[in-house]
Write a protein that holds these residues in place. Structure first.
Motif, PDB file in Angstrom:
ATOM      1  N   GLY A  49       0.827  -1.217   0.000  1.00  0.00           N
ATOM      2  CA  GLY A  49       0.000   0.000   0.000  1.00  0.00           C
ATOM      3  C   GLY A  49       0.855   1.258   0.000  1.00  0.00           C
ATOM      4  N   VAL A  50       1.883   1.272   0.838  1.00  0.00           N
ATOM      5  CA  VAL A  50       2.762   2.455   0.919  1.00  0.00           C
ATOM      6  C   VAL A  50       3.493   2.664  -0.415  1.00  0.00           C
ATOM      7  N   LEU A  51       3.987   1.572  -0.997  1.00  0.00           N
ATOM      8  CA  LEU A  51       4.738   1.697  -2.258  1.00  0.00           C
ATOM      9  C   LEU A  51       3.818   2.153  -3.397  1.00  0.00           C
ATOM     10  N   VAL A  52       2.589   1.615  -3.423  1.00  0.00           N
ATOM     11  CA  VAL A  52       1.644   2.038  -4.462  1.00  0.00           C
ATOM     12  C   VAL A  52       1.318   3.524  -4.294  1.00  0.00           C
ATOM     13  N   LEU A  53       1.144   3.936  -3.044  1.00  0.00           N
ATOM     14  CA  LEU A  53       0.873   5.359  -2.772  1.00  0.00           C
ATOM     15  C   LEU A  53       2.040   6.219  -3.283  1.00  0.00           C
ATOM     16  N   ALA A  54       3.250   5.749  -3.041  1.00  0.00           N
ATOM     17  CA  ALA A  54       4.433   6.498  -3.498  1.00  0.00           C
ATOM     18  C   ALA A  54       4.440   6.601  -5.029  1.00  0.00           C
ATOM     19  N   THR A  55       4.064   5.517  -5.719  1.00  0.00           N
ATOM     20  CA  THR A  55       4.047   5.573  -7.193  1.00  0.00           C
ATOM     21  C   THR A  55       2.949   6.519  -7.684  1.00  0.00           C
ATOM     22  N   LEU A  56       1.846   6.593  -6.935  1.00  0.00           N
ATOM     23  CA  LEU A  56       0.771   7.517  -7.338  1.00  0.00           C
ATOM     24  C   LEU A  56       1.213   8.975  -7.146  1.00  0.00           C
ATOM     25  N   VAL A  57       1.962   9.234  -6.084  1.00  0.00           N
ATOM     26  CA  VAL A  57       2.502  10.593  -5.879  1.00  0.00           C
ATOM     27  C   VAL A  57       3.460  10.939  -7.033  1.00  0.00           C
ATOM     28  N   LEU A  58       4.306   9.974  -7.399  1.00  0.00           N
ATOM     29  CA  LEU A  58       5.233  10.196  -8.517  1.00  0.00           C
ATOM     30  C   LEU A  58       4.460  10.467  -9.808  1.00  0.00           C
ATOM     31  N   THR A  59       3.358   9.732  -9.998  1.00  0.00           N
ATOM     32  CA  THR A  59       2.550   9.913 -11.212  1.00  0.00           C
ATOM     33  C   THR A  59       1.930  11.313 -11.225  1.00  0.00           C
ATOM     34  N   TRP A  60       1.426  11.733 -10.066  1.00  0.00           N
ATOM     35  CA  TRP A  60       0.843  13.080  -9.979  1.00  0.00           C
ATOM     36  C   TRP A  60       1.897  14.134 -10.323  1.00  0.00           C
ATOM     37  N   TYR A  61       3.109  13.941  -9.785  1.00  0.00           N
ATOM     38  CA  TYR A  61       4.206  14.881 -10.049  1.00  0.00           C
ATOM     39  C   TYR A  61       4.563  14.864 -11.553  1.00  0.00           C
ATOM     40  N   ALA A  62       4.621  13.642 -12.112  1.00  0.00           N
ATOM     41  CA  ALA A  62       4.969  13.509 -13.537  1.00  0.00           C
ATOM     42  C   ALA A  62       3.882  14.111 -14.424  1.00  0.00           C
ATOM     43  N   ALA A  63       2.624  13.998 -13.972  1.00  0.00           N
ATOM     44  CA  ALA A  63       1.505  14.491 -14.788  1.00  0.00           C
ATOM     45  C   ALA A  63       1.634  15.997 -15.037  1.00  0.00           C
ATOM     46  N   GLN A  64       2.245  16.721 -14.080  1.00  0.00           N
ATOM     47  CA  GLN A  64       2.449  18.166 -14.281  1.00  0.00           C
ATOM     48  C   GLN A  64       3.423  18.420 -15.429  1.00  0.00           C
ATOM     49  N   ARG A  65       4.232  17.435 -15.726  1.00  0.00           N
ATOM     50  CA  ARG A  65       5.251  17.593 -16.779  1.00  0.00           C
ATOM     51  C   ARG A  65       4.904  16.839 -18.057  1.00  0.00           C
ATOM     52  N   ASN A  66       3.742  16.204 -18.068  1.00  0.00           N
ATOM     53  CA  ASN A  66       3.328  15.423 -19.246  1.00  0.00           C
ATOM     54  C   ASN A  66       2.340  16.263 -20.057  1.00  0.00           C
ATOM     55  N   LYS A  67       2.893  17.164 -20.890  1.00  0.00           N
ATOM     56  CA  LYS A  67       2.021  18.155 -21.523  1.00  0.00           C
ATOM     57  C   LYS A  67       1.815  17.931 -23.006  1.00  0.00           C
ATOM     58  N   ASP A  68       2.747  17.283 -23.673  1.00  0.00           N
ATOM     59  CA  ASP A  68       2.574  17.093 -25.121  1.00  0.00           C
ATOM     60  C   ASP A  68       3.016  15.686 -25.523  1.00  0.00           C
ATOM     61  N   THR A  69       2.945  15.408 -26.827  1.00  0.00           N
ATOM     62  CA  THR A  69       3.251  14.044 -27.283  1.00  0.00           C
ATOM     63  C   THR A  69       4.708  13.668 -26.986  1.00  0.00           C
ATOM     64  N   GLY A  70       5.613  14.655 -27.074  1.00  0.00           N
ATOM     65  CA  GLY A  70       7.030  14.377 -26.790  1.00  0.00           C
ATOM     66  C   GLY A  70       7.214  13.932 -25.343  1.00  0.00           C
ATOM     67  N   ASP A  71       6.471  14.575 -24.416  1.00  0.00           N
ATOM     68  CA  ASP A  71       6.542  14.167 -23.008  1.00  0.00           C
ATOM     69  C   ASP A  71       5.911  12.787 -22.836  1.00  0.00           C
ATOM     70  N   HIS A  72       4.759  12.592 -23.481  1.00  0.00           N
ATOM     71  CA  HIS A  72       4.005  11.359 -23.284  1.00  0.00           C
ATOM     72  C   HIS A  72       4.765  10.119 -23.765  1.00  0.00           C
ATOM     73  N   TYR A  73       5.389  10.218 -24.955  1.00  0.00           N
ATOM     74  CA  TYR A  73       6.037   9.026 -25.525  1.00  0.00           C
ATOM     75  C   TYR A  73       7.500   8.881 -25.097  1.00  0.00           C
ATOM     76  N   VAL A  74       8.235   9.986 -24.999  1.00  0.00           N
ATOM     77  CA  VAL A  74       9.686   9.878 -24.743  1.00  0.00           C
ATOM     78  C   VAL A  74      10.171  10.833 -23.646  1.00  0.00           C
ATOM     79  N   ALA A  75       9.280  11.163 -22.715  1.00  0.00           N
ATOM     80  CA  ALA A  75       9.638  11.988 -21.553  1.00  0.00           C
ATOM     81  C   ALA A  75      10.362  13.273 -21.957  1.00  0.00           C
ATOM     82  N   GLY A  76       9.981  13.834 -23.085  1.00  0.00           N
ATOM     83  CA  GLY A  76      10.576  15.098 -23.532  1.00  0.00           C
ATOM     84  C   GLY A  76      12.031  14.986 -23.951  1.00  0.00           C
ATOM     85  N   ARG A  77      12.552  13.774 -24.082  1.00  0.00           N
ATOM     86  CA  ARG A  77      13.957  13.516 -24.446  1.00  0.00           C
ATOM     87  C   ARG A  77      14.911  14.285 -23.530  1.00  0.00           C
ATOM     88  N   ARG A  78      14.641  14.236 -22.227  1.00  0.00           N
ATOM     89  CA  ARG A  78      15.458  15.013 -21.295  1.00  0.00           C
ATOM     90  C   ARG A  78      16.066  14.152 -20.191  1.00  0.00           C
TER      91      ARG A  78
END
Lengths: 522, 72
Positions: A9-38
């Motif tokens: 449960g704790v680890l899944v919660l941590a991955t959901l927090v990471l996903t929420w954080y990543a979602a702020q940076r997932n804005k276009d197709t480049g972010d979605h498919y290849v993490a913005g190549r960064r």
């Protein structure tokens, strides 16, 4: 089961927090498919290692060594070797040529809709097979470790994976993979320390004890069945060469910010594999010594419970809970990466480029990518319910054999052979797929050992040379056909192997990350 | 100055040769282990096959680090 469930449960919660954080940076197709190549070299190396060190590696190889002795260890050796080949042959060109998918790399030289479609379809077949195996494994492991029923476990994991993919895309998949690999390293080290604390701190103590207790046979290769021996060789070839054709793994080289980061990430991954796979025989023999063959088989006939049982034996409930939590996190992280590979193949290659001929706006591409990720998860879940009684290790290895017979020869020859052409690429893709799948259908896994027309469960020994032969024959047939040669090879070669010259000269082949921010770089 | 075509060709040739060498050395391992008794036996209780596997892993690591180091 309260403590393992709490850790999960704790680890899944941590991955959901990471996903929420990543979602702020997932804005276009480049972010979605290849993490913005960064992504930086270390971050991508951890993610690459995470993609390859699945629950099957830890649970499967530990269990196999505990029950079958040494056979199978060279598979563990084969993985680092596979990544050395990736490093030497394809890591940099992939980064220099790629956009969002493996088909983009090949389409740089041969811009053919038919070829792009065939690569996308092969990607979907391979990745869905692999994904289905992960879901089945997840269901079985959750049942064994957490006492959760198969259907509930698969559905919960499917929903989580869809959330990661749809909201966070490749950015989330990368963060989660880095997080999981770090946890896995802690877990493996903890089990290792607990194991060798019982053998007078001798790292090879479990192997010496096994030799004393059961005789030299348990630490030596077994050659009692010739067909089985040849099948091992076929499996080793499929695994070693198949990595170079696995879309969800190769996609990682499109996420880095430059060729240097691509090289460094492969080297980091190889270092992690080396340490990890050296420990697995120690765990396998320790499980055999501490728990015994009968108890391991009683818990799971394939030996998948040997690792967790060993953790319980040497480290009590806390170490068992850590193993359970990390195993579930491992499966989730691997699944998320695969969903991105499928969404790229379906939404970017098939929908945007083949069906719509590129006439899809940015928003449409992003929505279709997210939708494809969710639909592919649903398909894999349905398949997992129908195929849960299959031998999942063999099914996963079939995906490797298909990759080694289709995308691997196509990618390698596209990069390295001047006279390779579009017809050759199509022959390799379609022919390689027919040969590899056909041999599986005629083999012992489908027809049974006694009725099999083709004796090997893993067809790579035949289908890999067939893939290359078909590429050669196709290239001979296509030679001279208008448009078959694609982009002039000299120009392609410069883009693939020396794009820095174009950068210095202000050339049009410059491919730098547009933003300097380093996602996931440590 | 731009990299000449011949430089790229020699870089490609070197990559292919290195890869073939790595694959050849590695494939000897399962071939010898599954089809011959060469890797049978133990040395001070440790399987010869395990020792060879360890050396193969070290070989992979050295090749990877050397390549990544020299190209950086």
């Amino acid at each position: 089961m309260t403590l393992p469930l709490a850790v999960v449960g704790v680890l899944v919660l941590a991955t959901l927090v990471l996903t929420w954080y990543a979602a702020q940076r997932n804005k276009d197709t480049g972010d979605h498919y290849v993490a913005g190549r960064r992504i930086g070299g270390l971050g991508n190396g951890l993610a690459l290692a995470g993609d390859q060190i699945s629950a099957a590696s830890f649970l499967g190889i530990t269990g196999a060594i505990a029950l079958m002795g040494f056979n199978g260890f060279w598979l563990a050796v084969g993985l680092p070797i596979a990544y050395v080949l990736v490093l030497l042959l394809v890591a940099e060109p992939l980064r220099n040529l790629g956009k969002f998918t493996l088909a983009d790399v090949i389409a740089t030289r041969f811009d053919s809709l038919g070829l792009r479609a065939s690569i996308a379809i092969a990607t979907v077949i391979m990745t869905v097979i692999y994904m289905t195996v992960q879901f089945i494994g997840a269901g079985l492991i959750a049942g064994a470790l957490l006492d959760v029923n198969f259907t509930a476990a698969v559905l919960i994991l499917g929903v989580l994976m869809t959330l990661y993919t749809v909201l966070g895309g490749m950015v989330a998949a990368t963060y989660i993979q880095i997080f999981k690999t770090s946890l896995l390293a802690v877990m493996v080290l903890a089990v290792f320390v607990a194991v060798i604390s019982r053998t007078g701190w001798n790292p090879i103590g479990p192997m010496l004890d096994a030799t004393k207790q059961f005789g030299a046979g348990v630490v030596e290769p077994d050659r009692s069945d010739l067909t089985e021996s040849v099948n091992w060789i076929s499996l080793t070839i499929g695994l070693t060469l198949g990595i170079m054709g696995l879309p969800h793994v190769m996609l990682r080289f499109l996420t880095v910010r430059d060729a240097r980061a691509a090289r460094n990430s492969a080297a980091v991954a190889i270092g992690i594999f080396t340490v990890f796979f050296l420990m697995l025989p120690i765990f396998g023999y320790a499980a055999l010594n501490e728990i015994g063959e009968k108890a391991i088989v009683a818990a799971n006939p394939a030996g998948n419970s040997a690792g967790p049982m060993l953790a319980q034996e040497v480290g009590g409930d806390i170490l068992y809970a850590l193993v359970a939590g990390v195993t579930i996190a491992t499966i989730l992280a691997v699944l998320a990466g695969m969903a991105i590979a499928i969404s790229g193949a379906v939404a970017h290659d098939l929908y945007t480029n083949v069906i719509k001929k590129g006439h899809v706006d940015e928003r449409g591409q992003l929505v279709s990518g997210r939708l494809a990720g969710a639909v592919s998860a649903a398909i894999a879940i349905v398949l997992a319910f129908g195929a849960k009684d299959l031998n999942i290790a063999n099914v996963a290895n079939i995906a490797f054999a298909i990759a080694a017979s289709t995308t691997m020869p196509t990618l390698l020859l596209t990069l390295y052979w001047r006279r390779f052409n579009q017809t050759g690429a199509l022959f390799a893709m379609v022919g390689g797929l027919i040969v590899s799948l056909g041999l599986v259908l005629l083999g012992p896994d489908v027809l049974g050992k006694d009725d099999a027309i083709f004796p090997l469960a893993i067809p790579a020994l035949v289908s890999v040379p067939a893939g290359f032969l078909l590429a050669y024959v196709g290239s001979k047939i296509g030679a001279g056909r208008v448009g078959s040669t694609g982009m002039p090879y000299d120009e392609f070669e410069r883009r693939a192997f020396a794009p820095e010259d174009d950068t210095r000269e202000g050339g049009r082949f410059t491919r730098r990350a547009e933003e300097p921010e380093r996602v996931g770089a440590v | 100055m731009a990299t000449r075509g011949s430089d790229i060709a020699s870089r490609k040739r070197a990559a292919l040769l290195r890869a073939a060498l790595v694959m050849g050395v590695f494939l000897l391992y399962p071939l010898l282990a599954t089809l011959t008794p060469v890797l049978d036996g133990t040395v001070a209780g440790v399987s010869v096959a395990y020792v060879v596997g360890f050396l193969e892993l070290m070989f992979a690591l050295v090749v990877a680090l050397t390549y990544a180091g020299t190209r950086s």
